[in-house]
Design an enzyme around this catalytic site. Structure first.
Site, PDB file in Angstrom:
ATOM      1  N   GLU A  23       0.836  -1.203   0.000  1.00  0.00           N
ATOM      2  CA  GLU A  23       0.000   0.000   0.000  1.00  0.00           C
ATOM      3  C   GLU A  23       0.872   1.255   0.000  1.00  0.00           C
ATOM      4  O   GLU A  23       0.610   2.218  -0.726  1.00  0.00           O
ATOM      5  CB  GLU A  23      -0.935   0.011   1.217  1.00  0.00           C
ATOM      6  CG  GLU A  23      -1.932  -1.137   1.246  1.00  0.00           C
ATOM      7  CD  GLU A  23      -1.401  -2.371   1.988  1.00  0.00           C
ATOM      8  OE1 GLU A  23      -0.177  -2.628   1.973  1.00  0.00           O
ATOM      9  OE2 GLU A  23      -2.230  -3.078   2.577  1.00  0.00           O
ATOM     10  N   CYS A  70      -0.636   1.258   7.353  1.00  0.00           N
ATOM     11  CA  CYS A  70      -1.142   1.554   6.008  1.00  0.00           C
ATOM     12  C   CYS A  70      -2.541   2.145   6.055  1.00  0.00           C
ATOM     13  O   CYS A  70      -2.903   2.945   5.189  1.00  0.00           O
ATOM     14  CB  CYS A  70      -1.095   0.314   5.129  1.00  0.00           C
ATOM     15  SG  CYS A  70       0.585  -0.037   4.554  1.00  0.00           S
TER      16      CYS A  70
HETATM   17 ZN    ZN Z   1       1.100  -1.942   5.690  1.00  0.00          ZN
END
Ligand code: ZN
Length: 131
Positions: free
Chosen positions: A57, A93
């Site tokens: 990500e 993330c």
């Molecule tokens: Zn991550």
């Protein structure tokens, strides 16, 4: 196409093929689409110095920013050792996604039965850090 879950998951899975995950064997791919409909991909890139590895990500979001994208319209992440397994963005993330999204931005992932699940980043990170 802009927020098509199946297209985003397919793109994430394509990026997953290029993951560098020799230590965990857990390969992750991510696809981000921005407000203009441009798509960016990323995969996890592990490092022998473990903390220096980066998530798929983070990789995809960094590519979006480096390419001139500003806001995440939708994002998909898939991961697994061999076949895709249920996998959701890590806590860090989730914060990274929210930096370029709003509470309603959709996050697609694979559920326990192999189905595409749609969440909002607000659901995944209801009490995010904000300055
Ligand atoms: Zn991550």
């Amino acid at each position: 196409m802009k927020e098509d879950p199946e297209a985003l998951v397919a793109a994430a899975n394509e990026a997953r093929r290029f993951a560098h995950a020799p230590y965990s064997g857990f390969r992750v791919g991510c696809a981000v689409v921005d407000e203009g409909g441009n798509m960016y991909r990323g995969c996890n890139v592990e490092n022998a110095a473990y903390p220096e590895g980066i998530c798929a990500e983070a990789n995809a979001i960094g590519t979006m920013i480096a390419s001139g994208g500003k806001r995440i319209a939708a994002i998909a992440a898939v991961g697994g050792r061999d076949e895709i397994e249920p996998c959701s963005p890590c806590g860090g993330c989730r914060q990274r996604i929210l930096e370029f999204a709003d509470q309603h931005t959709r996050v697609f992932m694979i559920g326990p039965d192999g189905e595409i699940q749609a969440h909002t980043i607000g659901d995944l990170l209801p009490t995010s850090f904000r300055l």
